[in-house]
Enzyme design. Structure first.
Site, short mmCIF file in Angstrom:
data_model
loop_
_atom_site.label_atom_id
_atom_site.label_comp_id
_atom_site.label_asym_id
_atom_site.label_seq_id
_atom_site.Cartn_x
_atom_site.Cartn_y
_atom_site.Cartn_z
N LYS A 75 -6.17 -9.49 11.10
CA LYS A 75 -6.07 -8.03 10.92
C LYS A 75 -7.43 -7.50 10.50
O LYS A 75 -7.94 -7.83 9.44
CB LYS A 75 -5.01 -7.71 9.87
CG LYS A 75 -4.92 -6.21 9.57
CD LYS A 75 -3.74 -5.89 8.69
CE LYS A 75 -3.73 -4.42 8.30
NZ LYS A 75 -2.62 -4.07 7.43
N CYS B 133 0.81 -1.23 0.00
CA CYS B 133 0.00 0.00 0.00
C CYS B 133 0.84 1.28 0.00
O CYS B 133 0.48 2.26 -0.64
CB CYS B 133 -1.02 0.00 1.13
SG CYS B 133 -0.32 -0.21 2.78
N CYS C 82 -3.53 -2.41 -0.85
CA CYS C 82 -2.49 -3.37 -0.48
C CYS C 82 -2.21 -4.39 -1.58
O CYS C 82 -1.30 -5.21 -1.45
CB CYS C 82 -2.88 -4.07 0.81
SG CYS C 82 -3.16 -2.93 2.19
N GLU D 146 -8.68 -17.43 10.10
CA GLU D 146 -7.57 -16.74 9.40
C GLU D 146 -6.23 -17.14 10.02
O GLU D 146 -5.25 -17.36 9.31
CB GLU D 146 -7.74 -15.22 9.49
CG GLU D 146 -8.83 -14.64 8.59
CD GLU D 146 -8.36 -14.40 7.16
OE1 GLU D 146 -7.23 -14.83 6.81
OE2 GLU D 146 -9.12 -13.78 6.40
N SER E 252 -1.77 2.73 15.47
CA SER E 252 -1.52 4.17 15.53
C SER E 252 -2.54 4.93 16.37
O SER E 252 -2.17 5.76 17.21
CB SER E 252 -1.46 4.74 14.11
OG SER E 252 -2.58 4.35 13.35
N LYS F 33 -4.38 -7.58 15.34
CA LYS F 33 -4.29 -6.15 15.11
C LYS F 33 -5.67 -5.60 14.79
O LYS F 33 -6.33 -6.19 13.96
CB LYS F 33 -3.35 -5.96 13.93
CG LYS F 33 -3.13 -4.55 13.50
CD LYS F 33 -2.21 -4.58 12.33
CE LYS F 33 -2.16 -3.18 11.78
NZ LYS F 33 -1.73 -3.11 10.45
N ARG G 138 -10.59 -0.92 2.63
CA ARG G 138 -9.87 -2.19 2.66
C ARG G 138 -10.76 -3.35 3.12
O ARG G 138 -10.26 -4.41 3.51
CB ARG G 138 -8.66 -2.10 3.59
CG ARG G 138 -7.67 -0.99 3.25
CD ARG G 138 -6.27 -1.37 3.72
NE ARG G 138 -5.36 -0.26 3.94
CZ ARG G 138 -4.82 0.48 2.98
NH1 ARG G 138 -5.14 0.27 1.71
NH2 ARG G 138 -3.98 1.44 3.28
N TYR H 248 4.21 1.96 19.34
CA TYR H 248 4.94 3.21 19.10
C TYR H 248 5.48 3.79 20.39
O TYR H 248 6.33 4.68 20.37
CB TYR H 248 4.03 4.22 18.38
CG TYR H 248 3.53 3.67 17.06
CD1 TYR H 248 4.33 3.69 15.92
CD2 TYR H 248 2.26 3.08 16.95
CE1 TYR H 248 3.90 3.16 14.73
CE2 TYR H 248 1.81 2.55 15.76
CZ TYR H 248 2.63 2.58 14.65
OH TYR H 248 2.20 2.05 13.46
N ARG I 253 -1.96 5.90 8.35
CA ARG I 253 -2.03 6.17 6.90
C ARG I 253 -1.48 7.54 6.58
O ARG I 253 -0.98 7.78 5.49
CB ARG I 253 -3.46 5.95 6.41
CG ARG I 253 -3.82 4.46 6.51
CD ARG I 253 -5.22 4.12 6.11
NE ARG I 253 -5.48 2.71 6.40
CZ ARG I 253 -6.68 2.15 6.37
NH1 ARG I 253 -7.74 2.89 6.06
NH2 ARG I 253 -6.82 0.88 6.65
C1 PBG Z 1 -0.15 -1.85 5.84
C2 PBG Z 1 -0.30 -1.62 7.29
C3 PBG Z 1 -1.21 -0.80 7.99
C4 PBG Z 1 -0.84 -0.85 9.33
C5 PBG Z 1 0.23 -1.71 9.42
N1 PBG Z 1 0.55 -2.19 8.16
C6 PBG Z 1 -2.29 0.09 7.49
C7 PBG Z 1 -3.49 -0.46 6.89
O1 PBG Z 1 -3.68 -1.67 6.76
O2 PBG Z 1 -4.27 0.38 6.44
C8 PBG Z 1 -1.50 -0.09 10.45
C9 PBG Z 1 -0.62 0.19 11.61
C10 PBG Z 1 -1.09 1.27 12.53
O3 PBG Z 1 -2.20 1.81 12.42
O4 PBG Z 1 -0.29 1.60 13.42
N2 PBG Z 1 -1.15 -2.58 5.23
#
Ligand code: PBG
Length: 335
Positions: free
Chosen positions: A205, A128, A136, A243, A284, A258, A227, A323, A215
């Site tokens: 995920k 992505c 992605c 999964e 994040s 996640k 997504r 983080y 993002r």
């Molecule tokens: C890439 C990816 C993402 C995150 C980790 N790898 C973004 C998404 O899937 O949109 C998110 C990590 C975060 O929010 O800290 N695909």
């Protein structure tokens, strides 16, 4: 599960076990230490560059020299591993920056492994950040919309993983959520002489609003659509287990859940069901929300961060990607 037969009661008064700090420590069920944390880092080309990410105070897009500095700080704080994301100079419709031998992540891995050989370098494998459209996978557009081309994407993902391994990555972490990617990565890594490079699969995920600030950080927001055709519905827990089972069958060595704090039930079930090394990614917005409330003086940042990380460990996470890793490591050391 119940510890007590129906109708009976615990015989002791739990508060007897809380009477002193020493005793509380002896009966503590869950440990949290810096050695369980992974720090995500964003790298882009340049020199002496620390570009702040508005919604993530304290997190930056870093040029390789600054990346090295941050990774060194993490290692010094007792954090064993970093997870790398790259922001390429150019994006296109084939994500060529993702698997370029001299791509930004490949350069960063070489630098880190040369200067900090004892640091475990994990690379995020996704397209992505490198795709002009921000999805992605490969996208086919048509009159009524667009669709993701799952199988053709697998080749590019596998090629990306191999290029990371060639640069010296210790572990690859596919986050794309295409079907069959773990098998594709495993086969291609083996074929290129990397049978010992482990795969940490972003196995469960969810399509989550908690990725919003990321993002911005990775400049990877989709330009159209969302997504939800490849990431999971947050309503589904059994699907998450399926999964994870699939990724394990395909050869994942570690599995990840996640987001983290909104998925404690998933972390618990994944760890219980499979007993695999399990990572939770505190994403994040989990970081941003704490920072925002702390900036207002509404919460005690340190206490909230450490309690959240502890809760993830209690739920069954072996590894926590956060983080806040460097701050947490420092706070843990201070005691
Ligand atoms: C890439 C990816 C993402 C995150 C980790 N790898 C973004 C998404 O899937 O949109 C998110 C990590 C975060 O929010 O800290 N695909």
């Amino acid at each position: 599960m119940s510890f007590y037969p129906a109708g009976s009661f615990p015989a002791h008064r739990p508060r007897r076990l809380r009477q002193s700090p020493r005793l509380r420590q002896l009966v503590r069920e869950t440990s949290l230490n810096a050695g369980q944390l992974v720090l995500p880092l964003f790298v882009r080309s340049g020199r002496k560059l620390r570009r702040p990410i508005a919604a993530m105070p304290g997190v930056y897009q870093l040029s390789p020299d600054e990346l090295l500095h941050e990774a060194g700080r993490a290692l010094e704080a007792g954090i064993p591993a970093v997870l790398l994301f790259g922001i390429p100079e150019r994006k296109d419709a084939r994500a060529s920056g993702a698997y370029a031998a001299r791509g930004i992540v490949q350069q960063a891995v070489r630098l880190l492994k040369r200067e900090l050989p004892e640091l475990l370098v994990i690379t995020d494998v996704c397209l992505c950040e490198y795709m002009a459209h921000g999805h992605c996978g490969l996208v086919q557009r048509h009159k009524s919309g667009a669709r993701i081309l799952n199988d053709p994407t697998l080749k590019l993902l596998a090629r990306t993983a191999v290029s990371h391994a060639e640069a010296g990555a210790d572990m690859v972490a596919p986050s794309d959520m295409m079907d069959g990617r773990v098998r594709a990565l495993r086969a291609e890594l083996d074929r290129h002489g990397f049978p010992d490079t482990p795969i940490m699969a972003y196995a469960a995920k969810f399509a989550s609003a908690f990725y919003g600030p990321f993002r911005e950080a990775a400049e990877s927001a989709p330009k159209f659509g969302d997504r939800r055709s490849y990431q999971m519905d947050p309503a589904n827990a059994s699907e998450a287990l399926r999964e994870v089972a699939l990724d394990i069958q395909e050869g994942a060595d570690l599995v990840m859940v996640k987001p983290a704090l909104s998925c404690l039930d998933i972390v618990y079930r994944v760890k219980t069901a499979f007993g695999y090394p399990t990572a939770a990614y505190a994403v994040s917005a989990e970081y941003s929300m704490v920072k925002a409330a702390a900036a207002q003086g509404w919460i005690d940042e340190r206490a909230v961060v450490l309690e959240s990380l502890l809760a993830l460990r209690r739920a069954g996470a072996d590894i926590i990607i956060t983080y806040a890793a460097v701050d947490a490591a420092r706070w843990l050391k201070e005691g």
